[in-house]
Design a protein around this motif. Structure first.
Motif, PDB file in Angstrom:
ATOM      1  N   SER A 358      -5.950  10.225  51.764  1.00  0.00           N
ATOM      2  CA  SER A 358      -5.623  11.553  51.239  1.00  0.00           C
ATOM      3  C   SER A 358      -5.664  11.581  49.714  1.00  0.00           C
ATOM      4  CB  SER A 358      -4.239  11.993  51.727  1.00  0.00           C
ATOM      5  OG  SER A 358      -3.232  11.152  51.181  1.00  0.00           O
ATOM      6  N   TRP A 359      -5.620  10.415  49.083  1.00  0.00           N
ATOM      7  CA  TRP A 359      -5.686  10.383  47.626  1.00  0.00           C
ATOM      8  C   TRP A 359      -7.040  10.865  47.117  1.00  0.00           C
ATOM      9  CZ3 TRP A 359      -3.425   4.764  46.857  1.00  0.00           C
ATOM     10  CH2 TRP A 359      -2.084   4.767  47.273  1.00  0.00           C
ATOM     11  N   THR A 361      -8.531  13.522  47.828  1.00  0.00           N
ATOM     12  CA  THR A 361      -8.440  14.954  47.539  1.00  0.00           C
ATOM     13  C   THR A 361      -7.124  15.331  46.888  1.00  0.00           C
ATOM     14  OG1 THR A 361      -7.648  15.324  49.805  1.00  0.00           O
ATOM     15  CG2 THR A 361     -10.000  15.641  49.378  1.00  0.00           C
ATOM     16  N   CYS A 362      -6.081  14.490  47.057  1.00  0.00           N
ATOM     17  CA  CYS A 362      -4.776  14.788  46.462  1.00  0.00           C
ATOM     18  C   CYS A 362      -4.447  13.848  45.312  1.00  0.00           C
ATOM     19  CB  CYS A 362      -3.671  14.680  47.509  1.00  0.00           C
ATOM     20  SG  CYS A 362      -3.892  15.802  48.892  1.00  0.00           S
ATOM     21  N   ARG A 365      -3.698  14.916  41.636  1.00  0.00           N
ATOM     22  CA  ARG A 365      -2.475  15.631  41.289  1.00  0.00           C
ATOM     23  C   ARG A 365      -1.484  14.661  40.665  1.00  0.00           C
ATOM     24  NH1 ARG A 365      -4.320  17.691  46.161  1.00  0.00           N
ATOM     25  NH2 ARG A 365      -4.712  19.928  46.114  1.00  0.00           N
ATOM     26  N   GLN A 380      -6.537  25.014  41.275  1.00  0.00           N
ATOM     27  CA  GLN A 380      -6.378  24.100  42.393  1.00  0.00           C
ATOM     28  C   GLN A 380      -6.532  24.844  43.707  1.00  0.00           C
ATOM     29  OE1 GLN A 380      -2.511  22.208  42.678  1.00  0.00           O
ATOM     30  NE2 GLN A 380      -3.503  20.259  42.821  1.00  0.00           N
ATOM     31  N   THR A 384      -9.471  24.267  46.724  1.00  0.00           N
ATOM     32  CA  THR A 384      -8.918  23.602  47.893  1.00  0.00           C
ATOM     33  C   THR A 384      -9.131  24.434  49.143  1.00  0.00           C
ATOM     34  OG1 THR A 384      -7.230  22.609  46.497  1.00  0.00           O
ATOM     35  CG2 THR A 384      -6.855  22.551  48.856  1.00  0.00           C
ATOM     36  N   GLU A 388      -7.702  20.766  52.933  1.00  0.00           N
ATOM     37  CA  GLU A 388      -7.424  19.965  51.757  1.00  0.00           C
ATOM     38  C   GLU A 388      -6.078  20.309  51.130  1.00  0.00           C
ATOM     39  OE1 GLU A 388     -10.776  21.077  49.547  1.00  0.00           O
ATOM     40  OE2 GLU A 388     -12.140  19.714  50.555  1.00  0.00           O
ATOM     41  N   THR A 390      -2.196  20.276  49.969  1.00  0.00           N
ATOM     42  CA  THR A 390      -1.379  19.198  49.423  1.00  0.00           C
ATOM     43  C   THR A 390      -0.479  18.618  50.499  1.00  0.00           C
ATOM     44  OG1 THR A 390      -1.337  20.403  47.343  1.00  0.00           O
ATOM     45  CG2 THR A 390       0.249  18.604  47.609  1.00  0.00           C
ATOM     46  N   SER A 396       1.486  11.268  50.998  1.00  0.00           N
ATOM     47  CA  SER A 396       0.510  10.826  50.012  1.00  0.00           C
ATOM     48  C   SER A 396       0.891   9.497  49.372  1.00  0.00           C
ATOM     49  CB  SER A 396       0.363  11.878  48.911  1.00  0.00           C
ATOM     50  OG  SER A 396       1.567  11.982  48.182  1.00  0.00           O
TER      51      SER A 396
END
Length: 467
Positions: A358-359, A361-362, A365, A380, A384, A388, A390, A396
């Motif tokens: 998941s990192w 796409t996240c 942040r 954002q 997204t 995608e 958060t 995460s």
């Protein structure tokens, strides 16, 4: 669109007088003549002495208590008879996933061994993907239509590239059955049908476990191609038992746009295991009876012969699936277990590879407590997509690794985790007799989930189209 103060405190003429707190407006249902409230909110009617209770099948709606038994027979939430193509857990995989002890979890994170494994594996594998950003003439008019907003334009570009890749693989043609997994509204099948034009003997099966509004299936009534919805979880779908495939025996092309996590593995197993094996059994002819002595003498030869007869035909003509949501993968359903085991990994490492994926796409942040500006949040949101969103801080892993890894390092590790999981899928398909590849099918500015998995049978195993 802003109503005056007077109308905000009164229902619209001819509409229910119940105020919906969650939506901050009055109910818009039409009550019966002489009533102030609709049937759903009739318990608020002063003159109505009939009691409404929550439905035992789905408490989100209510029903008159004296009509409960009648309602249960027709409630949309009632358990419906299973379709003929429902086979419990046929595509689920082996259920031997080990539990992950909490102590082992913390050790993996604290020592950093997991990162070393990711980097070590990535160094030994070719994980750099080629770009195959294509388009298709069928979508040119829609792509040039100024009425389509930014979100619609992004989806159209992705669908156009998927069709372009299908055309490059010679999968757009007559005599095929296109099975769209996780079909939703069925937009991808819609564009495939438009691209095919007036070809003959084409079937579409739209697999979706949930009921869907605003489906595009109705636009195709009266056309030569046939659209059929299969409301079933992919985990329980046996394609060989779908009546139209039993009857027509069409080569299948499996497609999907952003097929989330484990659904991709279920779909792959549905296509290349349960469907292919069932079809191979259907084509097998019973061997002539022979004596036990003769059976013993020719057993090795027969075994090899049977293997060649079952492998000389693939009822699946191709697979084209846009991947996403690797953090929703599951070791139980994952088709690339053999690859993970071959490099010394197991369910524990897979569990954290899927979480760290998941990192990608996240990971961009920041994990600091500093609040983002409204402008950053707006950008954002625009970039997204639905898949995608958060994740929580726990999911995460940012709460565990705050200050240890930079944003770019998290993003890089997340991408590597995705590619390792996908590599296992590619190796699985190759072992099943397919030529499988991964490629970037759209720009990351269009979608952060921009990897396409394609597979076609080896040249000697390509099924002939039925015309």
């Amino acid at each position: 669109r802003v109503r005056s103060a007077a109308t905000r405190h009164a229902p619209l003429p001819g509409r229910c007088a119940h105020f919906v707190l969650r939506k901050r407006r009055f109910c818009r249902m039409i009550p019966a003549p002489g009533r102030r409230f609709c049937g759903e909110h009739g318990h608020e009617e002063e003159q109505n002495d009939r009691k409404r209770i929550p439905c035992p099948l789905d408490p989100k709606h209510t029903v008159y208590e004296d009509q409960l038994q009648k309602h249960l027979k027709k409630c949309n939430s009632r358990e419906k008879p299973k379709p003929v193509y429902f086979v419990q857990d046929i595509n689920a995989g082996l259920r031997d996933a080990a539990e992950i002890p909490e102590k082992q979890v913390s050790t993996l994170f604290e020592t950093g061994k997991l990162y070393l494994k990711v980097l070590h594996l990535s160094a030994g594998l070719e994980l750099h993907l080629q770009e195959q950003i294509l388009s298709h003439q069928a979508l040119q008019e829609a792509l040039n239509d100024p009425k389509n907003g930014e979100s619609a334009f992004k989806h159209l570009k992705q669908q156009a590239s998927i069709l372009g890749n299908m055309e490059k693989l010679h999968l757009l043609g007559p005599g095929r059955c296109f099975v769209e997994f996780g079909a939703g509204r069925g937009k991808l099948s819609h564009w495939v049908d438009i691209a095919l034009g007036n070809v003959e003997n084409v079937q579409f099966l739209l697999v979706e476990r949930a009921t869907t509004r605003f489906k595009v299936d109705g636009k195709h009534k009266g056309r030569d191609s046939v659209f059929e919805r299969l409301q079933v979880d992919i985990q329980h779908l046996c394609l060989n038992k779908v009546p139209v495939l039993e009857k027509k025996k069409l080569p299948v092309v499996g497609i999907g746009k952003h097929l989330c996590g484990a659904a991709t593995d279920l779909a792959l197993r549905c296509l290349v295991e349960s469907y292919t094996i069932c079809c191979d059994r259907d084509h097998e002819e019973p061997a002539p009876k022979r004596s036990r002595a003769a059976e013993t003498e020719v057993a090795p030869h027969n075994s090899a012969g049977n293997e060649s007869t079952t492998e000389d035909h693939k009822p699946v003509a191709g697979i084209v699936i846009a991947l996403c949501c690797h953090h929703k993968c599951d070791w139980t359903h994952y088709v690339g277990r053999e690859f993970f085991k071959s490099v010394g990994l197991g369910p524990v490492e897979f569990h954290y590879f899927q979480r760290m994926s998941s990192w990608a796409t996240c990971g961009m942040r920041e994990t600091t407590s500093k609040a983002s500006t409204s402008e950053d949040s707006e950008d954002q949101t625009n970039d997204t997509e639905e898949h995608e969103q958060t994740l929580s801080r726990t999911e995460s892993g940012s709460d565990t690794l705050q200050g240890i890894l930079s944003v770019e390092e998290r993003k890089e590790i997340g991408c590597l985790c995705k590619r390792l999981i996908d590599h296992g899928r590619v190796e699985y398909l190759q072992q099943q007799g397919y030529k499988a590849e991964l490629q970037y099918y759209t720009d990351s500015a269009v979608s952060l989930e921009n990897v396409l998995l394609t597979a076609v049978p080896s040249p000697s195993l390509i099924p002939e189209p039925t015309i």
